[in-house]
Design a protein around this motif. Structure first.
Motif, PDB file in Angstrom:
ATOM      1  N   PHE A 191      43.251 -64.246 -21.154  1.00 43.68           N
ATOM      2  CA  PHE A 191      43.271 -62.944 -20.501  1.00 43.68           C
ATOM      3  C   PHE A 191      41.908 -62.510 -19.924  1.00 43.68           C
ATOM      4  O   PHE A 191      41.819 -62.103 -18.766  1.00 43.68           O
ATOM      5  N   LEU A 246      41.069 -61.668 -16.044  1.00 41.24           N
ATOM      6  CA  LEU A 246      40.463 -60.397 -15.657  1.00 41.24           C
ATOM      7  C   LEU A 246      39.138 -60.581 -14.936  1.00 41.24           C
ATOM      8  O   LEU A 246      38.846 -59.925 -13.941  1.00 41.24           O
ATOM      9  N   PHE A 257      37.965 -59.118  -6.485  1.00 39.73           N
ATOM     10  CA  PHE A 257      37.990 -57.757  -5.951  1.00 39.73           C
ATOM     11  C   PHE A 257      36.650 -57.377  -5.329  1.00 39.73           C
ATOM     12  O   PHE A 257      36.579 -56.942  -4.178  1.00 39.73           O
ATOM     13  N   TYR A 258      35.592 -57.598  -6.104  1.00 33.63           N
ATOM     14  CA  TYR A 258      34.270 -57.218  -5.578  1.00 33.63           C
ATOM     15  C   TYR A 258      33.842 -58.109  -4.423  1.00 33.63           C
ATOM     16  O   TYR A 258      33.239 -57.648  -3.455  1.00 33.63           O
ATOM     17  N   HIS A 313      48.276 -47.297  18.977  1.00 33.57           N
ATOM     18  CA  HIS A 313      47.108 -46.866  19.749  1.00 33.57           C
ATOM     19  C   HIS A 313      46.460 -48.087  20.426  1.00 33.57           C
ATOM     20  O   HIS A 313      45.277 -48.358  20.282  1.00 33.57           O
ATOM     21  N   LYS A 319      49.234 -53.206  14.656  1.00 35.51           N
ATOM     22  CA  LYS A 319      48.473 -53.905  13.614  1.00 35.51           C
ATOM     23  C   LYS A 319      49.338 -54.844  12.775  1.00 35.51           C
ATOM     24  O   LYS A 319      48.948 -55.982  12.533  1.00 35.51           O
ATOM     25  N   LEU A 372      41.847 -50.506  23.792  1.00 32.95           N
ATOM     26  CA  LEU A 372      41.559 -49.327  22.974  1.00 32.95           C
ATOM     27  C   LEU A 372      40.988 -48.206  23.839  1.00 32.95           C
ATOM     28  O   LEU A 372      41.330 -47.034  23.678  1.00 32.95           O
ATOM     29  N   MET A 429      33.136 -71.843 -24.121  1.00 32.20           N
ATOM     30  CA  MET A 429      32.819 -70.759 -23.183  1.00 32.20           C
ATOM     31  C   MET A 429      31.821 -69.773 -23.775  1.00 32.20           C
ATOM     32  O   MET A 429      31.960 -69.345 -24.916  1.00 32.20           O
ATOM     33  N   MET A 430      30.806 -69.487 -22.924  1.00 31.00           N
ATOM     34  CA  MET A 430      29.790 -68.543 -23.410  1.00 31.00           C
ATOM     35  C   MET A 430      30.236 -67.099 -23.131  1.00 31.00           C
ATOM     36  O   MET A 430      30.724 -66.808 -22.047  1.00 31.00           O
ATOM     37  N   GLU A 476      29.906 -58.139 -22.284  1.00 32.21           N
ATOM     38  CA  GLU A 476      31.310 -58.233 -21.909  1.00 32.21           C
ATOM     39  C   GLU A 476      32.180 -57.615 -22.986  1.00 32.21           C
ATOM     40  O   GLU A 476      31.879 -57.727 -24.182  1.00 32.21           O
ATOM     41  N   LEU A 518      40.889 -56.194 -25.696  1.00 28.29           N
ATOM     42  CA  LEU A 518      41.748 -55.898 -24.543  1.00 28.29           C
ATOM     43  C   LEU A 518      41.639 -54.425 -24.144  1.00 28.29           C
ATOM     44  O   LEU A 518      41.596 -54.078 -22.951  1.00 28.29           O
ATOM     45  N   TRP A 541      38.692 -53.884 -22.221  1.00 27.84           N
ATOM     46  CA  TRP A 541      38.912 -54.393 -20.864  1.00 27.84           C
ATOM     47  C   TRP A 541      39.606 -53.344 -19.997  1.00 27.84           C
ATOM     48  O   TRP A 541      39.188 -53.060 -18.896  1.00 27.84           O
ATOM     49  N   PHE A 542      40.664 -52.807 -20.517  1.00 25.97           N
ATOM     50  CA  PHE A 542      41.419 -51.791 -19.749  1.00 25.97           C
ATOM     51  C   PHE A 542      40.578 -50.551 -19.477  1.00 25.97           C
ATOM     52  O   PHE A 542      40.645 -49.987 -18.400  1.00 25.97           O
ATOM     53  N   MET A 553      38.376 -51.438 -16.738  1.00 25.75           N
ATOM     54  CA  MET A 553      39.080 -51.647 -15.474  1.00 25.75           C
ATOM     55  C   MET A 553      39.428 -50.308 -14.813  1.00 25.75           C
ATOM     56  O   MET A 553      39.339 -50.155 -13.609  1.00 25.75           O
ATOM     57  N   ASN A 585      35.583 -47.611 -10.801  1.00 26.75           N
ATOM     58  CA  ASN A 585      36.573 -48.532 -10.226  1.00 26.75           C
ATOM     59  C   ASN A 585      37.700 -47.783  -9.536  1.00 26.75           C
ATOM     60  O   ASN A 585      38.109 -48.139  -8.430  1.00 26.75           O
ATOM     61  N   ILE A 593      36.563 -46.461  -6.243  1.00 31.35           N
ATOM     62  CA  ILE A 593      36.473 -47.513  -5.216  1.00 31.35           C
ATOM     63  C   ILE A 593      37.858 -47.893  -4.701  1.00 31.35           C
ATOM     64  O   ILE A 593      38.084 -47.979  -3.498  1.00 31.35           O
ATOM     65  N   ILE A 594      38.795 -48.040  -5.636  1.00 33.88           N
ATOM     66  CA  ILE A 594      40.157 -48.427  -5.235  1.00 33.88           C
ATOM     67  C   ILE A 594      40.802 -47.330  -4.393  1.00 33.88           C
ATOM     68  O   ILE A 594      41.353 -47.588  -3.326  1.00 33.88           O
ATOM     69  N   THR A 615      39.224 -47.296  -0.981  1.00 33.18           N
ATOM     70  CA  THR A 615      39.647 -48.457  -0.177  1.00 33.18           C
ATOM     71  C   THR A 615      41.084 -48.286   0.307  1.00 33.18           C
ATOM     72  O   THR A 615      41.361 -48.441   1.497  1.00 33.18           O
ATOM     73  N   GLU A 661      43.860 -45.416   8.169  1.00 34.12           N
ATOM     74  CA  GLU A 661      43.723 -46.154   9.423  1.00 34.12           C
ATOM     75  C   GLU A 661      45.115 -46.473   9.986  1.00 34.12           C
ATOM     76  O   GLU A 661      45.385 -46.258  11.160  1.00 34.12           O
ATOM     77  N   PHE A 662      46.012 -46.948   9.107  1.00 39.04           N
ATOM     78  CA  PHE A 662      47.372 -47.261   9.571  1.00 39.04           C
ATOM     79  C   PHE A 662      48.102 -46.003  10.043  1.00 39.04           C
ATOM     80  O   PHE A 662      48.891 -46.057  10.963  1.00 39.04           O
ATOM     81  N   ASN A 704      45.089 -44.243  12.992  1.00 35.52           N
ATOM     82  CA  ASN A 704      44.420 -45.108  13.989  1.00 35.52           C
ATOM     83  C   ASN A 704      43.000 -44.630  14.304  1.00 35.52           C
ATOM     84  O   ASN A 704      42.547 -44.731  15.436  1.00 35.52           O
ATOM     85  N   GLU A 715      40.608 -47.253  15.858  1.00 41.24           N
ATOM     86  CA  GLU A 715      40.829 -47.512  17.278  1.00 41.24           C
ATOM     87  C   GLU A 715      40.330 -46.345  18.111  1.00 41.24           C
ATOM     88  O   GLU A 715      39.716 -46.537  19.159  1.00 41.24           O
TER      89      GLU A 715
END
Lengths: 687, 294
Positions: A4, A8, A15-16, A100, A104, A154, B2-3, B8, B12, B15-16, B19, B24, B27-28, B31, B38-39, B42, B45
């Motif tokens: 896991f 992750l 992602f980054y 426009h 897309k 455009l 594995m190191m 870290e 779990l 981790w969550f 996350m 985060n 950012i999500i 984005t 944009e969709f 526009n 454009e």
């Protein structure tokens, strides 16, 4: 449990990294936009401004518009059938009013297919992108070109309304067959305005821009119909038509207009005229200058010429026994020239312009055969003091040629008929007499006469020039015979009366210059002899076909039946008709016999002249004052009405063939005494 | 093996927690919001479109459609040149006060329509000799009064001459006249006195030099009117110092004149006076001179 964290971590890394890459791509893209933007083409304001090109118009002498060149007539959207607008939007860009400039999702899909599926390319251009490409870019396939096209689209979207974009698009798009813009396409393919397009027609047109050549309905009608059906299905899918409508229209097949089967002029005359204009003013002025040209052509005569050629070739096909599936068929050309000015009134350069644009009336150089004899007889009358009543014996001849075998021309019938006057010799087209004359005049003198009359082609300095062995064009023959028709006054043939700029200011006009190149009285003698060709001789089929107006002319058939001509004239119109194959075949009838000018070309001439002069008065050739007429025996040339010959003539030959000949003052017909004194009557005449 | 780094998360839950940390999630959300907006709007454009529209005027006029536009503008320029030239020729022709000016004003390939009154004016100004050579006045009168005459069309030729067409309404030439510029030019030299030279120095007088006595004898054999008409300004012969010892006649005619040279002897020097002699009278003089030689 150990798995896991790895998943992750990988997700986190992706992602980054993705974010970083996207940021870099956005940065790169921005830079690219700034770099490309400098070099992008400027957008005209308004967009339709440079789509419109002033039209050059060519008019017939009588004022009808013959053709419009270079025009891109921009019609407003409200003058375009809604059927077409729905169809083009459905098939090219159904989300046009929503995006426009770029669709897309469709672009991402196309990108995925193009990159992931090798060999497959998916187009995703919107109408705006297509407009951008058509207005500014070449058809070179490159990602940079595509990117620039996208940027311009455009800008178009930002600067123009959707209707402005659609208006520009439908007015500049190519539909194939040389048509650009919906109005022109509609007129060419269906002979109607874009506002009157039915659903079936509109959907067919909307399918063409994808591949104008492949779907050209004139060439691939079935493919065009399949494409139309795709358009209809698309329209039904997006709901602009019902399933019922779709099915009903798919059952129909729109009828194409044949009037303008493509953007070509459809006219041999116009092709030649446009070529002359381009030589004079350059392509830019002709196609983009909006000039007004008044041509010499008479639309009534041109229609008559087309019809006569069409009918004549049908008759010729029948005569030759050609089957329906034979593709190589004889060709024909016709030129009619106004004898009073040199204006070309009608011109047909071949059987079917759309199958062969080669203009045989102007560019076709073919041997004229006996059609050249009038120049020979004129030369003989002037140089050798002969006249229409001079007698020469039709007999086998052998003319020595330096460094070559003797020239031994035969008559068409392969028979000889003994002594006869020259008028009869021309009427019956006797080759051996022509050969004897050219031996005396020399070929140079005949060439000189032909050139004076207007023949411009290079003529070979050989005796056989008398029998028309040098190639000439129908235009030259019509023009040279027009000089004869006008009693020796020559006019240069021409096609353009006047050229005006877009504001009606005259930039060229034709001045009719006359030049007396032949002696009028001698020319009249030739005309009189050529009238006899039509009345009694090798062109008599013209009278049989019902053409009764005074006319003169001469048939011409080459030895091997490659060419069959008739060139003739009335006082006001000189017309030359040529028939034959372009190459490799002879005019042979179904029984294996050769076809002469009298059978192939003369009927076309008669039909054309009959139609052309239908409404004109009967007009005979003017008789010069120093001409008088004498009735003579065609064999001996004796003046049958003179006191001296009355008795002896009656005794000699009561069955004699009588010709009326035109003599100049000072010339006299033969008398029996002269015959007694001179064993050979010709000697006395020719000296 | 594995190191595992010390920083870290080891569980779990940890981790969550990490996350779905505020950073985060921000950012999500940004984005996703960026992509969706944009969709939906526009804006990317739009932004690019606005930017490009702002740079529109500084960008080059290139591409297919601009090339077509260029062709149209080139065609217009070419047509304008033709019309400008045409108008300038018309102006020159209307301003011309002599046929000589007319020949200078109508260049090769150019043409102009002249009204009959203007043509008449120019014709009347011509010297009789030249006018007759161009077209006899009676013939011109007949032409100008011909009801068929519609206009006079003048066309410049390559050799700097003019063709004058008298046209009817159908553009048929009723009469054509060739008008040569030289017909209206006065002789190049005119009256000229060349000191310290003799007639032998002029190639044009070769074989046509006569002793003064013979020349004047032949001249006096001409009628009185013709003697007066021989040279334009006879007084000039008397104005020169010295005695005429020889006279020569030039071997070329120009615009109705032939040059005559008189050789003067003054003290020990010879000088030559060149004058224009009227062609027709000079020819008669030459006949007299030939007669006197025999």
């Amino acid at each position: 449990m150990k798995l896991f964290p790895v998943v992750l971590k990988t997700t986190r890394f992706l992602f980054y990294s993705g974010l970083l890459l996207t940021a870099c791509a956005a940065l790169g893209l921005t830079l690219l936009i700034f770099i490309c933007a400098k070099d992008l083409p400027k957008l005209p304001q308004p967009l339709s401004r440079i789509i419109e090109t002033p039209k050059t118009e060519i008019f017939a002498a009588s004022g009808q518009r013959l053709i419009t060149l270079g025009v891109r007539e921009s019609i407003p959207l409200n003058r375009v059938s809604q059927n077409f607008i729905n169809a083009i939007l459905a098939v090219e860009d159904h989300k046009f009013y929503e995006h426009h400039g770029i669709n897309k999702l469709r672009t991402l899909k196309a990108l995925y297919i193009t990159l992931i599926k090798p060999g497959k390319i998916q187009g995703a251009s919107t109408i705006t992108q297509q407009l951008s490409k058509n207005l500014f870019f070449s058809f070179e396939k490159s990602y940079l070109r595509k990117f620039k096209e996208l940027l311009v689209s455009l800008q178009i979207e930002t600067s123009c309304s959707k209707d402005e974009i659609l208006h520009a698009y439908i007015n500049q798009i190519h539909f194939g067959a040389g048509t650009q813009g919906i109005e022109k396409a509609s007129r060419v393919f269906f002979g109607k305005s874009a506002s009157d397009l039915s659903l079936s027609e509109a959907s067919l047109l909307a399918g063409l821009p994808k591949s104008p050549t492949e779907y050209n309905p004139y060439k691939n009608y079935d493919k065009a119909i399949k494409r139309r059906n795709i358009v209809l299905k698309r329209m039904a899918t997006i709901g602009v038509i019902s399933e019922l409508q779709k099915n009903a229209v798919m059952e129909t097949k729109p009828e194409l207009s044949r009037e303008f089967a493509d953007s070509r002029t459809g006219s041999y005359f116009l092709d030649t005229l446009i070529k002359e204009l381009v030589e004079r003013y350059g392509e830019e002025v002709v196609y983009h200058g909006g000039i007004k040209v008044t041509a010499t052509i008479d639309t009534g005569l041109q229609d008559a010429a087309k019809e006569s050629i069409k009918n004549g070739l049908v008759r010729l096909d029948e005569l030759m026994g050609l089957k329906a599936d034979e593709t190589i068929r004889p060709q024909a050309a016709l030129v009619a020239v106004d004898t009073n000015s040199g204006a070309i009134k009608a011109m047909v350069g071949g059987r079917d312009y759309y199958k062969s644009e080669y203009n045989r009336a102007v560019s076709g150089k073919r041997q004229a055969g006996s059609g050249f004899k009038p120049f020979l007889y004129y030369t003989a009358f002037e140089k050798l003091n002969m006249h229409p009543g001079t007698t020469i014996t039709d007999m086998p001849v052998s003319i020595p040629i330096k460094g070559a075998p003797d020239w031994e021309p035969l008559n068409f019938s392969k028979k000889n008929f003994g002594g006869m006057i020259l008028k009869k010799a021309l009427t019956k087209s006797i080759n051996t007499i022509a050969a004897q004359i050219v031996e005396q005049t020399g070929p140079e003198a005949v060439i000189e006469t032909a050139k004076m009359c207007g023949i411009k082609s290079k003529l070979h300095n050989v005796y056989s020039i008398a029998l028309g062995t040098s190639p000439v064009s129908p235009l030259e023959m019509a023009s040279a015979f027009a000089t004869l028709a006008k009693e020796g006054i020559r006019h240069e043939p021409f096609m353009i009366w006047r050229v005006e700029d877009p504001f009606g200011r005259v930039i060229h006009e034709h001045i009719i210059q006359e030049k007396q190149v032949l002696d009028p009285a001698t020319t009249y003698q030739i005309i009189d002899m050529m009238k006899s060709v039509i009345d009694l001789g090798s062109g008599s089929s013209i009278r049989k076909l019902g053409f009764k107006k005074p006319a003169a002319g001469k048939t011409g058939t080459t030895d091997s039946y490659n060419d069959a001509w008739f060139t003739g004239f009335t006082p006001d119109l000189s017309t030359s008709v040529w028939t034959g194959f372009d190459k490799g075949k002879k005019l042979i009838n179904k029984n294996g016999g050769g076809i002469t000018g009298g059978r192939a070309a003369a009927p076309i001439w008669a039909e054309f002249m009959g139609k052309a002069l239908k409404n004109s008065h009967k007009k005979d050739f003017p008789i010069p004052k120093d001409i008088y007429f004498v009735r003579v025996d065609a064999t001996t040339g004796f003046d049958i009405e003179s006191k001296e010959s009355q008795n002896s003539f009656n005794e000699i030959n009561k069955e004699a063939e009588i010709y009326t000949i035109a003599l100049k003052k000072g010339q006299v017909a033969n008398l029996p005494e002269q015959n007694i004194q001179n064993e050979n009557p010709n000697e006395g005449e020719e000296n | 093996m594995m190191m595992i780094h010390w920083y870290e998360p080891s569980t779990l839950t940890e981790w969550f927690k990490r996350m779905f940390s505020i950073l985060n999630l921000t950012i999500i959300i940004i984005t996703v919001g960026f992509v969706f907006s944009e969709f939906r709007y526009n804006w990317c454009e739009n932004l690019m479109g606005v930017y490009l529209a702002s740079t529109n005027n500084s960008r080059p006029e290139k591409g297919t459609i601009w090339e077509t536009g260029d062709k149209t503008s080139k065609a217009n320029t070419h047509l304008k040149e033709i019309i400008d030239k045409q108008q300038s020729t018309t102006r020159n022709a209307l301003k011309a006060s002599s046929f000589l000016e007319l020949t200078s004003g109508v260049n090769p390939g150019e043409w102009v329509n002249l009204d009959r009154e203007h043509f008449k004016k120019l014709y009347i100004k011509l010297p009789d000799y030249t006018a007759d050579k161009l077209i006899p006045s009676a013939k011109l009168l007949f032409l100008l009064n011909n009801p068929d005459l519609d206009r006079i069309f003048i066309e410049g030729q390559e050799d700097k001459s003019l063709k004058i067409f008298f046209l009817n309404a159908n553009n048929l030439v009723l009469k054509k006249i060739d008008l040569n510029k030289e017909m209206f030019e006065t002789p190049e030299i005119g009256t000229q006195f060349v000191m310290g030279t003799s007639l032998d120095d002029f190639e044009g007088f070769k074989d046509r030099i006569y002793p003064a006595g013979q020349f004047f004898k032949a001249m006096t054999d001409l009628s009185f009117d013709k003697i007066n008409d021989l040279v334009e300004d006879p007084d000039i012969l008397l104005e020169k110092n010295g005695r005429i010892i020889r006279a020569g006649i030039w071997n070329e005619t120009k615009a109705g004149y032939i040059k005559i040279g008189f050789e003067y002897k003054y003290k020990s020097q010879t000088n030559v006076l060149l004058v224009n002699g009227r062609e027709l009278v000079v020819w008669e003089l030459i006949i007299n001179l030939k007669g006197s030689n025999q």
